[in-house]
Scaffold this active site. Structure first.
Site, PDB file in Angstrom:
ATOM      1  N   LYS A   1       0.822  -1.215   0.000  1.00  0.00           N
ATOM      2  CA  LYS A   1       0.000   0.000   0.000  1.00  0.00           C
ATOM      3  C   LYS A   1       0.855   1.264   0.000  1.00  0.00           C
ATOM      4  O   LYS A   1       0.366   2.338  -0.334  1.00  0.00           O
ATOM      5  CB  LYS A   1      -0.962  -0.008   1.189  1.00  0.00           C
ATOM      6  CG  LYS A   1      -2.075  -1.034   1.045  1.00  0.00           C
ATOM      7  CD  LYS A   1      -3.114  -0.928   2.156  1.00  0.00           C
ATOM      8  CE  LYS A   1      -4.248  -1.914   1.977  1.00  0.00           C
ATOM      9  NZ  LYS A   1      -3.847  -3.328   2.269  1.00  0.00           N
TER      10      LYS A   1
HETATM   11  C1  LIG Z   1      -4.526  -4.447   1.599  1.00  0.00           C
HETATM   12  C2  LIG Z   1      -3.829  -5.771   1.613  1.00  0.00           C
HETATM   13  C3  LIG Z   1      -4.201  -6.840   0.753  1.00  0.00           C
HETATM   14  C4  LIG Z   1      -5.396  -6.764  -0.168  1.00  0.00           C
HETATM   15  O1  LIG Z   1      -5.179  -5.904  -1.249  1.00  0.00           O
HETATM   16  P1  LIG Z   1      -6.432  -5.432  -2.135  1.00  0.00           P
HETATM   17  O2  LIG Z   1      -5.854  -4.452  -3.109  1.00  0.00           O
HETATM   18  O3  LIG Z   1      -7.397  -4.793  -1.184  1.00  0.00           O
HETATM   19  O4  LIG Z   1      -7.000  -6.631  -2.794  1.00  0.00           O
HETATM   20  C5  LIG Z   1      -3.445  -8.001   0.777  1.00  0.00           C
HETATM   21  N1  LIG Z   1      -2.402  -8.146   1.603  1.00  0.00           N
HETATM   22  C6  LIG Z   1      -2.016  -7.149   2.461  1.00  0.00           C
HETATM   23  C7  LIG Z   1      -0.866  -7.387   3.354  1.00  0.00           C
HETATM   24  C8  LIG Z   1      -2.715  -5.938   2.481  1.00  0.00           C
HETATM   25  O5  LIG Z   1      -2.344  -4.981   3.353  1.00  0.00           O
END
Ligand SMILES: *Cc1c(COP(=O)(O)O)cnc(C)c1O
Length: 435
Positions: free
Chosen positions: A107
């Site tokens: 993210k």
């Molecule tokens: C947010 C997150 C996901 C999921 O990602 P999406 O884009 O919402 O499908 C998977 N793994 C981790 C560690 C995350 O923080």
């Protein structure tokens, strides 16, 4: 470039407006009107290019009409001040390590890019500070706070429920200071979210101060996630000449990450197919099986960033492909129980010497079970295992080495301000901050 709403009930808007609005007025998600094909020469030369060089070419395809080239280059370079290496885990299975950024999760890429793009638009048009409000139950707050840290012209307010986020999560957004203010709300996550929602609806407040959100469905957070699919391919192409039959397996919750990969394919990246790897929250897998999309309340799992019962980016997948049949051609699904995640995580460490996190484990296992003999698989390792320290240590029985970056947060001092669950007090606070 214009952006339209997946609900097709509101007007198309400019990139600037899509970034500032986040969600379209008809509650749809914004999509770019054109997804440009990249030229064959780019795919040919990619293996000689760096992450930043590749990302800039992809960024130009999306944002080149709206952002000056020199500024866009700077945005990309500042966003990607860390590497995203491709690491071989076992026969034909590779890990794309997306956890080398400031908060050790993928993210970071979207949050950092969005912060800079928002700063770019705001600084061009006014001297007024923009206030980003974000309610968090933990992880979003840290990615957003660190993404926006030191971006001129922007202040961030992170609202989080007192005693309901883990210590390490709290330290990642509450120790930063500078343009980041952590507000410790004496209530639940829902109370935090409701304070933020009320702020956006309050006419007097919005006339006095400029407010915006850093929602995960924002195009400025979503689109940059396509960059690293190209870079993964480039790294594989260095090892294997013209990799064929490439499969991406993506641990998925809200489906933003995987949808960005589907965009990369649409731009010409030679990917054979995708797997959406889920924990027990398998609404998408059920959709693939039945053709019916039936959201339901999420259940708690040890891969909790994927505990989502109604994936928000499903609307984008549907819009991109237009039909159930078309989706099924490119994407398959998988779902794993906590038990299966534990078994796989422990085994991969033992057999291959690679420590997965619970989310990446779902991605790995989907390849292990689903890869055909002529295919090569890349799973996205979405976070560093130390972010889920207790879970991972309880599975492996061994201590996890905490990266220095994470340790450094623990050395900071908490600078949160207390906030009651009282909109009047919150509003008064925001008005005073911006005097
Ligand atoms: C947010 C997150 C996901 C999921 O990602 P999406 O884009 O919402 O499908 C998977 N793994 C981790 C560690 C995350 O923080």
């Amino acid at each position: 470039m214009k952006y339209y709403s997946t609900n097709k009930n509101s007007e198309s808007v400019s990139l600037r407006d899509a970034v500032i609005k986040g969600l379209a007025p008809d509650k749809g998600l914004y999509m770019p009107e054109v997804i440009k094909q990249l030229p064959p020469a780019f795919f040919h030369n990619m293996k000689e290019m760096s992450l930043r060089e590749i990302s800039f070419i992809v960024a130009e395809a999306f944002f080149g009409e709206d952002v000056d080239a020199g500024d866009l280059k700077k945005l990309v370079d500042e966003t990607l001040n860390f590497d995203i290496p491709l690491v071989k885990v076992s026969d034909r299975i590779y890990s794309l390590e997306l956890f080398h950024g400031p908060t050790l999760a993928f993210k970071d890429v979207g949050a950092r890019f969005m912060a800079r793009l928002l700063g770019y638009f705001m600084n061009r048009e006014s001297r007024q500070t923009v206030n980003v409000l974000v309610a968090t139950s933990g992880d979003t707050g840290s990615a957003v706070a660190n993404g926006f840290l030191d971006v001129p012209g922007i202040k961030v307010y992170v609202l989080y429920p007192k005693d309901k986020v883990s210590k390490i999560q709290e330290m990642q957004f509450a120790t930063l200071g500078k343009n980041i203010t952590a507000l410790e709300v004496d209530g639940t996550f829902d109370d935090c979210q409701s304070l933020v929602k009320k702020a956006f609806l309050d006419k007097e407040l919005n006339e006095a101060v400029k407010l915006t959100s850093a929602n995960s469905i924002n195009v400025a957070r979503f689109l940059p996630q396509s960059f690293y699919y190209f870079y993964a391919y480039a790294q594989l192409a260095k090892e294997q000449k013209d990799p064929e039959n490439l499969v991406f397996s993506v641990p998925s919750g809200n489906f933003g990450n995987i949808t960005a990969g589907l965009f990369a394919k649409r731009m010409g990246l030679p990917v054979k197919r995708f797997i959406a790897a889920n924990n027990r929250n398998d609404i998408f897998l059920q959709y693939l099986r039945t053709g019916r999309y039936e959201p339901r309340p999420s259940v708690t799992t040890i891969a909790n960033a994927m505990d989502v019962g109604d994936p928000s980016n499903f609307a984008r997948v549907l819009d991109l492909y237009g039909s159930y049949e078309a989706i099924c051609k490119d994407v398959s699904g998988a779902s794993y129980t906590d038990e299966q995640i534990r078994e796989t995580l422990a085994r991969v460490l033992k057999v291959d010497g690679y420590l997965l996190d619970p989310h990446g484990t779902c991605g790995y296992r989907a390849l292990e079970e689903g890869l055909q003999p002529d295919e090569t698989g890349i799973f996205l390792e979405t976070a560093h295992p130390s972010k889920f320290l207790e879970t991972v240590e309880s599975i492996t029985g061994a201590q996890v080495v905490i990266p220095l970056r994470l340790q450094e947060f623990m050395l900071g001092s908490k600078q949160s301000l207390s906030m009651p669950v009282d909109f009047g007090a919150f509003k008064h606070f925001l008005m005073n901050q911006n005097k």
